[in-house]
Design an enzyme around this catalytic site. Structure first.
Site, PDB file in Angstrom:
ATOM      1  N   ASN A  72      -7.334  -5.572  14.811  1.00  0.00           N
ATOM      2  CA  ASN A  72      -7.735  -4.505  13.888  1.00  0.00           C
ATOM      3  C   ASN A  72      -9.249  -4.351  13.954  1.00  0.00           C
ATOM      4  O   ASN A  72      -9.980  -5.338  13.838  1.00  0.00           O
ATOM      5  CB  ASN A  72      -7.361  -4.864  12.444  1.00  0.00           C
ATOM      6  CG  ASN A  72      -5.856  -5.016  12.243  1.00  0.00           C
ATOM      7  OD1 ASN A  72      -5.067  -4.704  13.130  1.00  0.00           O
ATOM      8  ND2 ASN A  72      -5.474  -5.486  11.075  1.00  0.00           N
ATOM      9  N   ARG A  89       4.098   0.224  12.916  1.00  0.00           N
ATOM     10  CA  ARG A  89       3.762  -1.099  12.380  1.00  0.00           C
ATOM     11  C   ARG A  89       3.820  -1.021  10.854  1.00  0.00           C
ATOM     12  O   ARG A  89       3.062  -0.253  10.242  1.00  0.00           O
ATOM     13  CB  ARG A  89       2.363  -1.525  12.819  1.00  0.00           C
ATOM     14  CG  ARG A  89       1.946  -2.818  12.134  1.00  0.00           C
ATOM     15  CD  ARG A  89       0.507  -3.215  12.412  1.00  0.00           C
ATOM     16  NE  ARG A  89       0.180  -4.386  11.634  1.00  0.00           N
ATOM     17  CZ  ARG A  89      -0.925  -4.551  10.912  1.00  0.00           C
ATOM     18  NH1 ARG A  89      -1.855  -3.624  10.886  1.00  0.00           N
ATOM     19  NH2 ARG A  89      -1.119  -5.651  10.222  1.00  0.00           N
ATOM     20  N   ASP A 105       2.186   0.649  -8.006  1.00  0.00           N
ATOM     21  CA  ASP A 105       3.514   0.707  -8.632  1.00  0.00           C
ATOM     22  C   ASP A 105       4.413   1.743  -7.948  1.00  0.00           C
ATOM     23  O   ASP A 105       5.595   1.514  -7.743  1.00  0.00           O
ATOM     24  CB  ASP A 105       3.405   1.083 -10.114  1.00  0.00           C
ATOM     25  CG  ASP A 105       2.874  -0.071 -10.962  1.00  0.00           C
ATOM     26  OD1 ASP A 105       2.485  -1.110 -10.386  1.00  0.00           O
ATOM     27  OD2 ASP A 105       2.842   0.082 -12.203  1.00  0.00           O
ATOM     28  N   GLN A 149       0.806  -1.221   0.000  1.00  0.00           N
ATOM     29  CA  GLN A 149       0.000   0.000   0.000  1.00  0.00           C
ATOM     30  C   GLN A 149       0.844   1.277   0.000  1.00  0.00           C
ATOM     31  O   GLN A 149       0.338   2.347  -0.344  1.00  0.00           O
ATOM     32  CB  GLN A 149      -0.950  -0.019   1.200  1.00  0.00           C
ATOM     33  CG  GLN A 149      -1.963  -1.160   1.101  1.00  0.00           C
ATOM     34  CD  GLN A 149      -2.907  -1.215   2.287  1.00  0.00           C
ATOM     35  OE1 GLN A 149      -2.579  -1.795   3.310  1.00  0.00           O
ATOM     36  NE2 GLN A 149      -4.085  -0.624   2.160  1.00  0.00           N
ATOM     37  N   GLU A 183      -4.723  -1.735  14.074  1.00  0.00           N
ATOM     38  CA  GLU A 183      -5.338  -0.888  13.040  1.00  0.00           C
ATOM     39  C   GLU A 183      -6.651  -0.358  13.574  1.00  0.00           C
ATOM     40  O   GLU A 183      -7.423  -1.104  14.192  1.00  0.00           O
ATOM     41  CB  GLU A 183      -5.668  -1.673  11.759  1.00  0.00           C
ATOM     42  CG  GLU A 183      -4.505  -1.938  10.868  1.00  0.00           C
ATOM     43  CD  GLU A 183      -4.913  -2.670   9.578  1.00  0.00           C
ATOM     44  OE1 GLU A 183      -6.036  -2.461   9.079  1.00  0.00           O
ATOM     45  OE2 GLU A 183      -4.082  -3.447   9.091  1.00  0.00           O
ATOM     46  N   TYR A 229     -12.675  -1.659  12.820  1.00  0.00           N
ATOM     47  CA  TYR A 229     -13.127  -0.469  12.097  1.00  0.00           C
ATOM     48  C   TYR A 229     -14.540  -0.031  12.432  1.00  0.00           C
ATOM     49  O   TYR A 229     -14.809   1.143  12.600  1.00  0.00           O
ATOM     50  CB  TYR A 229     -12.985  -0.668  10.572  1.00  0.00           C
ATOM     51  CG  TYR A 229     -11.538  -0.587  10.144  1.00  0.00           C
ATOM     52  CD1 TYR A 229     -10.963   0.629   9.820  1.00  0.00           C
ATOM     53  CD2 TYR A 229     -10.728  -1.720  10.137  1.00  0.00           C
ATOM     54  CE1 TYR A 229      -9.619   0.735   9.472  1.00  0.00           C
ATOM     55  CE2 TYR A 229      -9.388  -1.635   9.802  1.00  0.00           C
ATOM     56  CZ  TYR A 229      -8.840  -0.412   9.469  1.00  0.00           C
ATOM     57  OH  TYR A 229      -7.502  -0.315   9.148  1.00  0.00           O
ATOM     58  N   HIS A 278       1.338  -9.055   4.646  1.00  0.00           N
ATOM     59  CA  HIS A 278       0.129  -8.232   4.530  1.00  0.00           C
ATOM     60  C   HIS A 278      -0.371  -8.336   3.083  1.00  0.00           C
ATOM     61  O   HIS A 278      -0.402  -7.366   2.342  1.00  0.00           O
ATOM     62  CB  HIS A 278       0.422  -6.784   4.941  1.00  0.00           C
ATOM     63  CG  HIS A 278      -0.790  -5.986   5.324  1.00  0.00           C
ATOM     64  ND1 HIS A 278      -0.933  -5.381   6.558  1.00  0.00           N
ATOM     65  CD2 HIS A 278      -1.922  -5.673   4.646  1.00  0.00           C
ATOM     66  CE1 HIS A 278      -2.099  -4.730   6.613  1.00  0.00           C
ATOM     67  NE2 HIS A 278      -2.716  -4.889   5.459  1.00  0.00           N
ATOM     68  N   ASN A 287      -1.646 -10.815   8.296  1.00  0.00           N
ATOM     69  CA  ASN A 287      -2.666  -9.806   8.548  1.00  0.00           C
ATOM     70  C   ASN A 287      -4.075 -10.291   8.201  1.00  0.00           C
ATOM     71  O   ASN A 287      -4.336 -10.697   7.075  1.00  0.00           O
ATOM     72  CB  ASN A 287      -2.364  -8.551   7.711  1.00  0.00           C
ATOM     73  CG  ASN A 287      -3.343  -7.431   8.008  1.00  0.00           C
ATOM     74  OD1 ASN A 287      -3.391  -6.927   9.123  1.00  0.00           O
ATOM     75  ND2 ASN A 287      -4.168  -7.069   7.030  1.00  0.00           N
ATOM     76  N   GLU A 288      -4.952 -10.237   9.184  1.00  0.00           N
ATOM     77  CA  GLU A 288      -6.392 -10.424   8.996  1.00  0.00           C
ATOM     78  C   GLU A 288      -6.763 -11.620   8.117  1.00  0.00           C
ATOM     79  O   GLU A 288      -7.229 -11.452   6.986  1.00  0.00           O
ATOM     80  CB  GLU A 288      -7.012  -9.163   8.379  1.00  0.00           C
ATOM     81  CG  GLU A 288      -6.880  -7.932   9.240  1.00  0.00           C
ATOM     82  CD  GLU A 288      -7.640  -6.740   8.669  1.00  0.00           C
ATOM     83  OE1 GLU A 288      -8.121  -6.810   7.520  1.00  0.00           O
ATOM     84  OE2 GLU A 288      -7.751  -5.726   9.367  1.00  0.00           O
TER      85      GLU A 288
HETATM   86  C1  GAL Z   1      -7.719  -3.473   6.685  1.00  0.00           C
HETATM   87  C2  GAL Z   1      -6.415  -3.788   5.994  1.00  0.00           C
HETATM   88  C3  GAL Z   1      -5.616  -2.571   5.644  1.00  0.00           C
HETATM   89  C4  GAL Z   1      -6.460  -1.418   5.145  1.00  0.00           C
HETATM   90  C5  GAL Z   1      -7.659  -1.203   6.058  1.00  0.00           C
HETATM   91  C6  GAL Z   1      -8.570  -0.069   5.639  1.00  0.00           C
HETATM   92  O1  GAL Z   1      -8.606  -4.549   6.576  1.00  0.00           O
HETATM   93  O2  GAL Z   1      -5.621  -4.608   6.820  1.00  0.00           O
HETATM   94  O3  GAL Z   1      -4.630  -2.952   4.719  1.00  0.00           O
HETATM   95  O4  GAL Z   1      -6.787  -1.567   3.836  1.00  0.00           O
HETATM   96  O5  GAL Z   1      -8.399  -2.387   6.154  1.00  0.00           O
HETATM   97  O6  GAL Z   1      -9.606  -0.484   4.848  1.00  0.00           O
END
Ligand code: GAL
Length: 515
Positions: free
Chosen positions: A318, A86, A61, A28, A389, A320, A131, A175-176
């Site tokens: 993580n 991280r 890229d 990313q 995250e 959200y 990741h 990751n996840e």
């Molecule tokens: C997570 C992922 C990250 C980032 C984040 C925001 O699931 O680990 O790479 O994309 O979501 O959407």
């Protein structure tokens, strides 16, 4: 105990040993996709062979060009005043064949420079081994669907410990697994775009758990005694609230957690190990209904249960957002058969009154984070947790008030959880800077720092949320009244770089000197 915003919040401090940080991931941010001896990852392959699949037809890229601009990244981490970074290592940058027969000297030099400079600056590296950027060579051999990947990943992990383990003491394996497997091998909207929601999704998750455990055991057996670090699993978890007080909706909430977080947490963190019974039962029943002679969720053998159980030194979490969850007859015929969604059989929506953002799957609901953390404490015997995250996207521009609100309210949830005895040691914001948001390309910006993706120099500029995060970190309190202007203020060289206590001491000193 619930806390209200405003005055009382400013009295609540994060514990002195609580640590703050920021997160990123290699594909990313790094760019330099074909520089320095790196070979293709499966994301390089996807964006070249299927560019229309990315919302803005973009790719990683160049991304933030952190391969070349890592010194600026570290300066930003210093500006924020956090002490954890991280980041992830690109497997094909370090091992161009994916296997340990050849270590790319330029990839090795890059990560050595990054790690050394972080440590010189007093920043602790938390390193994600994987990741989502699998070497394309290994993808072509089946990737996460090939059980051999347990050995491939173990061999890669061993190289990481050998090369960096003298300085890296916090390893995050994969990751996840839920998001990687559901997108990459279930729905097929992430690399490697395999669409197998009823079988491939579960096989991917199974292989990831075994590969994670392999990396853990290798460290424990061959490196822990000399390197004295920790190895952890990185799991995503959303929270769920029942839509009504019906029994069906209460069950639906438990199933939504079982089919996401617990599927991966229970085998590693629970005393008994193995998948949660709820998951085993539902997939077995659905498989039987479909006339299959065995469950599509292939069971772990007793040896495998033992091998996976207990393989994490802390939980890297993580999070959200929260969903409102329900189960009723309106769901009949809604899901592909067979699929993990059909097995789970849960409907979700977001409360329209929760603040929204540029990413439809995230609406701000801080109390859900608090409830999730308490659930983890109660279900898994209060493990040590680092939040690795948490964040929300915005559009371009420096005034990102929705992100400011999100961080304040989610950090308030962290304080609430600490008050409830949840063992949270640290928090990393996603993300330090704007980056390639997978299939959404650059249409969603997650950065505390904005990057001008049109400018070849990829300049980074702090958003309002960067000032606010810095203020929280340096004062260790959440001050809802602080209202910086990112267009006129500088993040260095003024009060923002100083904690309230330092300012207070300076003021007293000046007063004493009659200045
Ligand atoms: C997570 C992922 C990250 C980032 C984040 C925001 O699931 O680990 O790479 O994309 O979501 O959407």
């Amino acid at each position: 105990m619930a806390h209200t915003r405003g005055g009382r919040e400013s009295l609540r401090r994060f514990p002195e040993d609580f640590r703050f940080g920021v997160s990123t991931a290699a594909y990313q941010i790094e760019g330099a996709w074909n520089e320095g001896g790196k070979t293709w990852s499966m994301w390089d392959y996807l964006v070249r062979t299927d560019p229309g699949h990315i919302a803005d037809r973009s790719n990683g890229d160049i991304a933030g060009n952190s391969y070349n601009l890592y010194e600026r990244d570290i300066q930003m981490i210093k500006e924020l005043g956090v002490d954890i970074y991280r980041f992830s290592i690109s497997w094909p940058r370090l091992l161009p064949t994916g296997r340990p027969n050849y270590i790319n000297p330029e990839g090795l030099a890059y990560y050595n420079k990054l790690i050394d400079l972080l440590i010189e600056n007093g920043i602790t590296p938390f390193v994600t081994m994987y990741h989502w950027d699998l070497p394309q060579n290994l993808n072509e051999q089946g990737g996460w669907l090939n059980p051999e990947i347990m050995n491939w990943f173990g061999d890669y992990a061993r190289v990481l410990y050998q090369q960096f383990g003298d300085r890296v003491k916090h390893w995050l394996t994969i990751n996840e697994p839920y998001v990687h497997c559901s997108r990459g091998y279930g729905r097929g909207n992430h690399a490697p775009r395999v669409r197998s929601p009823g079988i491939g999704y579960y096989e991917c998750g199974r292989n990831i758990l075994l590969a994670h455990a392999r990396a853990y055991h290798i460290y424990r057996e061959s490196f822990r005694a000399t390197q004295n670090g920790q190895v952890a699993v990185v799991l995503s978890a959303e929270w769920g609230l029942p839509s009504t007080d019906s029994v069906d909706d209460a069950e639906a909430v438990l199933d939504s957690i079982a089919f996401h977080f617990d599927q991966y947490a229970h085998p590693v963190l629970s005393e008994s190990g193995n998948y949660p019974q709820r998951l085993i039962d539902r997939v077995a029943a659905a498989s039987a209904n479909q006339g299959l002679s065995s469950s599509r969720l292939r069971p772990f053998s007793p040896e495998e249960v033992n091998y996976i159980r207990g393989t994490t030194d802390f939980l890297a979490l993580n999070h959200y957002s929260t969903d409102i969850v329900y189960r009723n007859n309106s769901l009949i015929g809604q899901f592909e058969v067979p699929s993990y969604s059909d097995d789970k059989f849960v409907g979700t929506y977001k409360d329209p009154s929760w603040p929204t953002s540029s990413s439809p799957w995230i609406r701000e609901y801080g109390p859900g984070f608090h409830q999730l953390l308490v659930y983890i404490k109660n279900t898994y015997n209060n493990p040590t947790i680092y939040i690795t995250e948490n964040g929300v996207s915005s559009t371009t521009g420096l005034n990102d008030d929705p992100r400011v609100s999100y961080y304040r309210n989610y950090l308030t949830a962290v304080l609430d959880a600490i008050d409830d005895g949840v063992n949270i040691r640290g928090y990393c914001a996603w993300s330090l800077m704007d980056n390639f948001e997978w299939a959404f390309g650059y249409t969603m910006r997650f950065g505390l720092y904005e990057i001008d993706m049109e400018d070849p120099a990829r300049p980074r500029t702090p958003r309002k949320s960067a000032f606010v995060y810095q203020h929280i970190v340096s004062n260790r309190v959440i001050d809802y009244t602080y209202n910086p202007d990112p267009y006129t203020q500088s993040i260095t060289g003024n009060a923002f770089g100083m904690s309230a206590s330092i300012l207070f001491t300076l003021t007293i000193a000046m007063f004493n000197l009659n200045l």
